[in-house]
Design a protein around this motif. Structure first.
Motif, PDB file in Angstrom:
ATOM      1  N   ASP A   3     -16.435   0.544   4.043  1.00  0.00           N
ATOM      2  CA  ASP A   3     -17.116  -0.367   4.976  1.00  0.00           C
ATOM      3  C   ASP A   3     -16.534  -1.773   4.872  1.00  0.00           C
ATOM      4  O   ASP A   3     -16.328  -2.457   5.882  1.00  0.00           O
ATOM      5  N   ILE A   4     -16.274  -2.221   3.648  1.00  0.00           N
ATOM      6  CA  ILE A   4     -15.721  -3.559   3.448  1.00  0.00           C
ATOM      7  C   ILE A   4     -14.297  -3.633   3.989  1.00  0.00           C
ATOM      8  O   ILE A   4     -13.906  -4.605   4.648  1.00  0.00           O
ATOM      9  N   VAL A   5     -13.509  -2.595   3.737  1.00  0.00           N
ATOM     10  CA  VAL A   5     -12.136  -2.572   4.250  1.00  0.00           C
ATOM     11  C   VAL A   5     -12.131  -2.632   5.772  1.00  0.00           C
ATOM     12  O   VAL A   5     -11.339  -3.370   6.387  1.00  0.00           O
ATOM     13  N   CYS A   6     -13.037  -1.865   6.408  1.00  0.00           N
ATOM     14  CA  CYS A   6     -13.116  -1.869   7.874  1.00  0.00           C
ATOM     15  C   CYS A   6     -13.552  -3.230   8.405  1.00  0.00           C
ATOM     16  O   CYS A   6     -13.104  -3.661   9.481  1.00  0.00           O
ATOM     17  N   ARG A   7     -14.391  -3.915   7.657  1.00  0.00           N
ATOM     18  CA  ARG A   7     -14.805  -5.260   8.072  1.00  0.00           C
ATOM     19  C   ARG A   7     -13.611  -6.211   8.071  1.00  0.00           C
ATOM     20  O   ARG A   7     -13.454  -7.040   8.973  1.00  0.00           O
ATOM     21  N   ILE A   8     -12.771  -6.086   7.063  1.00  0.00           N
ATOM     22  CA  ILE A   8     -11.579  -6.943   6.984  1.00  0.00           C
ATOM     23  C   ILE A   8     -10.621  -6.615   8.126  1.00  0.00           C
ATOM     24  O   ILE A   8     -10.035  -7.511   8.750  1.00  0.00           O
ATOM     25  N   LYS A   9     -10.473  -5.334   8.402  1.00  0.00           N
ATOM     26  CA  LYS A   9      -9.597  -4.926   9.501  1.00  0.00           C
ATOM     27  C   LYS A   9     -10.118  -5.455  10.832  1.00  0.00           C
ATOM     28  O   LYS A   9      -9.358  -5.960  11.669  1.00  0.00           O
ATOM     29  N   ALA A  10     -11.449  -5.382  11.035  1.00  0.00           N
ATOM     30  CA  ALA A  10     -12.045  -5.863  12.278  1.00  0.00           C
ATOM     31  C   ALA A  10     -11.841  -7.365  12.456  1.00  0.00           C
ATOM     32  O   ALA A  10     -11.796  -7.869  13.582  1.00  0.00           O
ATOM     33  N   ALA A  11     -11.702  -8.078  11.344  1.00  0.00           N
ATOM     34  CA  ALA A  11     -11.462  -9.527  11.398  1.00  0.00           C
ATOM     35  C   ALA A  11     -10.009  -9.850  11.693  1.00  0.00           C
ATOM     36  O   ALA A  11      -9.646 -11.026  11.838  1.00  0.00           O
ATOM     37  N   GLY A  12      -9.153  -8.806  11.797  1.00  0.00           N
ATOM     38  CA  GLY A  12      -7.744  -9.017  12.108  1.00  0.00           C
ATOM     39  C   GLY A  12      -6.938  -9.586  10.966  1.00  0.00           C
ATOM     40  O   GLY A  12      -5.900 -10.206  11.181  1.00  0.00           O
ATOM     41  N   LEU A  13      -7.395  -9.358   9.726  1.00  0.00           N
ATOM     42  CA  LEU A  13      -6.731  -9.959   8.568  1.00  0.00           C
ATOM     43  C   LEU A  13      -5.941  -8.955   7.740  1.00  0.00           C
ATOM     44  O   LEU A  13      -5.228  -9.338   6.813  1.00  0.00           O
ATOM     45  N   LEU A  14      -6.069  -7.677   8.057  1.00  0.00           N
ATOM     46  CA  LEU A  14      -5.438  -6.635   7.258  1.00  0.00           C
ATOM     47  C   LEU A  14      -4.018  -6.359   7.758  1.00  0.00           C
ATOM     48  O   LEU A  14      -3.805  -6.161   8.956  1.00  0.00           O
ATOM     49  N   PRO A  15      -3.009  -6.352   6.891  1.00  0.00           N
ATOM     50  CA  PRO A  15      -1.639  -6.042   7.333  1.00  0.00           C
ATOM     51  C   PRO A  15      -1.537  -4.632   7.920  1.00  0.00           C
ATOM     52  O   PRO A  15      -2.338  -3.756   7.604  1.00  0.00           O
ATOM     53  N   GLU A  16      -0.532  -4.441   8.770  1.00  0.00           N
ATOM     54  CA  GLU A  16      -0.342  -3.125   9.384  1.00  0.00           C
ATOM     55  C   GLU A  16       0.223  -2.106   8.403  1.00  0.00           C
ATOM     56  O   GLU A  16       0.048  -0.902   8.574  1.00  0.00           O
TER      57      GLU A  16
ATOM     58  N   GLU B 153      -0.143   4.420   6.666  1.00  0.00           N
ATOM     59  CA  GLU B 153       0.855   3.401   6.373  1.00  0.00           C
ATOM     60  C   GLU B 153       0.245   2.169   5.701  1.00  0.00           C
ATOM     61  O   GLU B 153       0.948   1.385   5.067  1.00  0.00           O
ATOM     62  N   GLN B 154      -1.072   2.000   5.882  1.00  0.00           N
ATOM     63  CA  GLN B 154      -1.735   0.842   5.289  1.00  0.00           C
ATOM     64  C   GLN B 154      -2.177   1.097   3.849  1.00  0.00           C
ATOM     65  O   GLN B 154      -2.581   0.171   3.153  1.00  0.00           O
ATOM     66  N   ILE B 155      -2.125   2.334   3.410  1.00  0.00           N
ATOM     67  CA  ILE B 155      -2.567   2.695   2.063  1.00  0.00           C
ATOM     68  C   ILE B 155      -1.352   3.006   1.196  1.00  0.00           C
ATOM     69  O   ILE B 155      -0.464   3.763   1.598  1.00  0.00           O
ATOM     70  N   ILE B 156      -1.312   2.434   0.011  1.00  0.00           N
ATOM     71  CA  ILE B 156      -0.197   2.677  -0.899  1.00  0.00           C
ATOM     72  C   ILE B 156      -0.740   2.941  -2.297  1.00  0.00           C
ATOM     73  O   ILE B 156      -1.685   2.288  -2.757  1.00  0.00           O
ATOM     74  N   GLY B 157      -0.176   3.942  -2.957  1.00  0.00           N
ATOM     75  CA  GLY B 157      -0.532   4.212  -4.343  1.00  0.00           C
ATOM     76  C   GLY B 157       0.223   3.279  -5.260  1.00  0.00           C
ATOM     77  O   GLY B 157       1.457   3.193  -5.195  1.00  0.00           O
ATOM     78  N   VAL B 158      -0.500   2.541  -6.074  1.00  0.00           N
ATOM     79  CA  VAL B 158       0.119   1.578  -6.993  1.00  0.00           C
ATOM     80  C   VAL B 158       0.249   2.223  -8.369  1.00  0.00           C
ATOM     81  O   VAL B 158      -0.751   2.570  -8.998  1.00  0.00           O
ATOM     82  N   SER B 159       1.456   2.374  -8.828  1.00  0.00           N
ATOM     83  CA  SER B 159       1.689   2.976 -10.141  1.00  0.00           C
ATOM     84  C   SER B 159       1.169   2.064 -11.238  1.00  0.00           C
ATOM     85  O   SER B 159       1.313   0.836 -11.180  1.00  0.00           O
ATOM     86  N   GLN B 160       0.595   2.673 -12.257  1.00  0.00           N
ATOM     87  CA  GLN B 160       0.012   1.910 -13.356  1.00  0.00           C
ATOM     88  C   GLN B 160       0.984   1.898 -14.542  1.00  0.00           C
ATOM     89  O   GLN B 160       2.173   2.153 -14.401  1.00  0.00           O
ATOM     90  N   GLY B 161       0.477   1.596 -15.723  1.00  0.00           N
ATOM     91  CA  GLY B 161       1.316   1.576 -16.909  1.00  0.00           C
ATOM     92  C   GLY B 161       2.346   0.455 -16.861  1.00  0.00           C
ATOM     93  O   GLY B 161       2.078  -0.643 -16.379  1.00  0.00           O
ATOM     94  N   TRP B 162       3.559   0.741 -17.366  1.00  0.00           N
ATOM     95  CA  TRP B 162       4.573  -0.306 -17.457  1.00  0.00           C
ATOM     96  C   TRP B 162       5.012  -0.796 -16.082  1.00  0.00           C
ATOM     97  O   TRP B 162       5.489  -1.921 -15.932  1.00  0.00           O
ATOM     98  N   ARG B 163       4.836   0.046 -15.031  1.00  0.00           N
ATOM     99  CA  ARG B 163       5.238  -0.369 -13.681  1.00  0.00           C
ATOM    100  C   ARG B 163       4.357  -1.497 -13.144  1.00  0.00           C
ATOM    101  O   ARG B 163       4.726  -2.169 -12.183  1.00  0.00           O
ATOM    102  N   LEU B 164       3.210  -1.708 -13.784  1.00  0.00           N
ATOM    103  CA  LEU B 164       2.301  -2.774 -13.345  1.00  0.00           C
ATOM    104  C   LEU B 164       2.616  -4.105 -14.034  1.00  0.00           C
ATOM    105  O   LEU B 164       1.977  -5.117 -13.753  1.00  0.00           O
ATOM    106  N   ASN B 165       3.585  -4.113 -14.912  1.00  0.00           N
ATOM    107  CA  ASN B 165       3.895  -5.310 -15.695  1.00  0.00           C
ATOM    108  C   ASN B 165       4.220  -6.513 -14.814  1.00  0.00           C
ATOM    109  O   ASN B 165       3.787  -7.636 -15.086  1.00  0.00           O
ATOM    110  N   GLY B 166       4.983  -6.286 -13.741  1.00  0.00           N
ATOM    111  CA  GLY B 166       5.330  -7.403 -12.858  1.00  0.00           C
ATOM    112  C   GLY B 166       4.114  -8.031 -12.225  1.00  0.00           C
ATOM    113  O   GLY B 166       3.996  -9.267 -12.142  1.00  0.00           O
TER     114      GLY B 166
END
Length: 559
Positions: A426-439, A467-480
């Motif tokens: 619901d919160i994500v859809c609210r942000i999208k409705a506000a036109g603030l969410l990247p494509e 395309e708007q959803i991405i899996g973010v790898s955890q562990g050492w890949r999150l170091n940056g």
């Protein structure tokens, strides 16, 4: 009619060394009588065993005078039903409390009246009993009046048959007790004990039949962020003191004004300001004895100094800083904008990304909304968490703290798995409705447990694309992302709302070196919850790509 127990000029009184008990319409005869009884009691653990009148603090006599002088001589009703005394260690807290209860037992007129003194640690309860038994043994008159039952830690008044029981706090033992007077020593510890709030509610309820009943709370500040019943009563006492709440609680809080506690220059570290919160100065404590201990803890680092200051100067800890803490924790408290909410973030930002992190039923589901502010281009974050109600049973050690976050509206407890995911969507859809969410790459999700979240976000009517959803790898890949977040905090480029939930999560985060990376993982942090903070790192991963909102792209295309 209720009395106004506020003390709005408390800060000026502290600086001037004046009493924190406001001017009240006391029954002077009864108040002075109580002080006279207190003054005769001997301090068994002080060289020469002087009387309280010879070696006790005037500040505590003012409290006793107010407590016992507030009883109506006709109705016997007590106008001050509770005392909340916040005072640092080494100010005779336990001894003074013990002698207050002995004074109450001696002045009591109700036959067989039950009194209670309890503390969370056996050592503290033993010290209180020793102070009472010692005072009685040093006075032949008291020895004749009172029967000390050492094996039961109970004092019985031979004439009235009233009794004072000293015991270690146990929610089961306290629940259901009816008492005419009770004292709780070190309430801050009870804030971490499961069911302590219910036990305190029962204790207060057990006083209702007695118009003269009272509850005295004497405590130092917590060595962690205030939680549970301690947080509730501390906030209540501050409200009464400041005149924003009405209650029959007398608030006596030896703490620095908030501005002094949060001042970056930390004026509380200067010994010249220590007398403000050391009422027993020159009696049980002096500044010269405090200085070496302060220097020792200061040499150990900020974490050790904060712990010492919480106990000896009543400095409230908002963020736990341990030796293996996340580096960004050192800059967290300086990055606060208290006006920042989800609504204000959406109004101030030109683009917004979302981070989601969660685990099983006994974990939190953490959400971070991160926006890039127009003009300043600072990163603003708002976070929320969800917990299944089973967490309150499985993790009783943090249940009271989670309930505090629920009261703050920073955490939502759900009964049915899936309700939390729907609320996130619901919160994500609210942000999208506000036109603030990247494509693209707008929502970063921990790759573990991603299925339910993706299914809900892409369900019919949600209109969130894969395309708007991405899996973010955890562990050492999150170091940056972790390092970027640290730099943004240190440079004042990342701002948050200063919520207790996030301070707790940041304080829980432990840094684990692995190769050339410094990791923050759930395993490194043990059982402590860090999910909303992990969601922040997910957002950082996305915001670091310098995204543009779908609305902004459209406007550029039209031009």
């Amino acid at each position: 009619m209720t009395w106004d127990l506020s003390c709005r000029d408390w800060a000026a009184r502290l600086k001037a060394g004046r009493t924190l008990v406001p001017e009240l319409p006391l029954n002077a005869i009864e108040g002075d009588r109580a002080v006279a009884v207190l003054n005769r009691l001997r301090l068994a653990d002080v060289t020469g065993t002087p009387t309280f009148g010879e070696a006790g603090g005037e500040w505590f006599r003012d409290i006793v005078r107010a407590m016992f002088g507030s009883v109506d001589p006709v109705t016997k009703a007590r106008m001050i039903r509770e005392l909340f005394l916040l005072v640092p260690k080494k100010n005779s807290k336990t001894t003074n409390g013990a002698l207050l209860m002995l004074t109450a037992l001696l002045l009591n007129q109700r036959p067989r009246a039950p009194f209670l003194l309890t503390a969370p640690f056996q050592k503290t309860a033993d010290e209180a009993f020793s102070a009472i038994a010692g005072a009685i043994a040093l006075d032949p008159v008291l020895e004749a009046k009172l029967h000390v039952r050492d094996h039961l830690k109970t004092i019985v008044h031979r004439e009235t048959q009233a009794n004072l029981q000293i015991m270690t706090f146990d929610p089961k033992a306290v629940t259901g007790k009816k008492v005419v007077g009770a004292l709780i020593d070190e309430l801050h510890v009870l804030g971490k004990i499961p069911r302590a709030d219910k036990a305190m509610l029962q204790l207060r309820g057990g006083m209702q039949p007695f118009p003269e009943a009272f509850l005295a709370i004497i405590t130092t500040q917590s060595d962690d962020a205030p939680a549970g019943v301690f947080k509730d009563d501390l906030e209540k006492a501050r409200g009464v003191r400041d005149g924003t709440r009405q209650s029959a609680m007398l608030p006596v809080l030896y703490e620095y004004p908030e501005a002094m506690q949060r001042d970056p220059t930390k004026p509380w570290r200067d010994p010249i300001n220590w007398p403000m919160v050391t009422p027993n100065l020159g009696l049980s404590i002096d500044i010269e004895r405090l200085k070496p201990a302060f220097a020792d803890e200061e040499a150990k680092g900020d974490a050790a100094l904060r712990l010492w200051a919480s106990q000896h100067l009543n400095i409230e800890i908002g963020l736990a800083l341990h030796s293996d803490r996340w580096a960004g924790a050192d800059f967290w408290e300086a990055a606060v904008d208290p006006t920042l909410t989800l609504d204000t973030l959406l109004k101030r930002c030109e683009v917004v990304v979302v981070g989601i992190d969660g685990g099983g039923l006994d974990d939190l589901l953490g959400l971070c909304v991160m926006g890039r502010e127009r003009d300043t281009r600072k990163w603003l974050i708002w976070c929320h968490a969800w917990a299944h109600e089973i967490v309150l049973e499985r993790r009783k050690d943090i249940a009271s703290r989670l309930l505090d976050f629920q009261k703050d509206r920073d955490l939502t407890v759900v009964k049915r798995p899936g309700d939390d995911v729907e609320m996130v969507a619901d919160i994500v859809c609210r942000i999208k409705a506000a036109g603030l969410l990247p494509e693209k790459q707008a929502i970063g999700v921990d790759t573990a447990g991603i299925t339910d979240i993706v299914d809900e976000l892409t369900a019919p009517g949600r209109d969130i694309s894969m395309e708007q959803i991405i899996g973010v790898s955890q562990g050492w890949r999150l170091n940056g992302a972790i390092k970027t977040t640290e730099r943004k905090l240190a440079g004042g480029e990342l701002i948050h709302g200063g919520r207790a939930l996030m301070a707790w999560c940041v304080g829980n985060a432990k840094s684990e070196p692995k190769g050339n990376a410094d990791l923050i993982t759930k395993s490194a942090s043990g059982k402590a919850k860090v999910d909303p903070l992990m969601a922040v790192f997910d957002c950082t991963t996305l915001m670091a790509t310098n995204p543009a909102s779908a609305e902004k792209k459209y406007q550029i295309f039209v031009v």
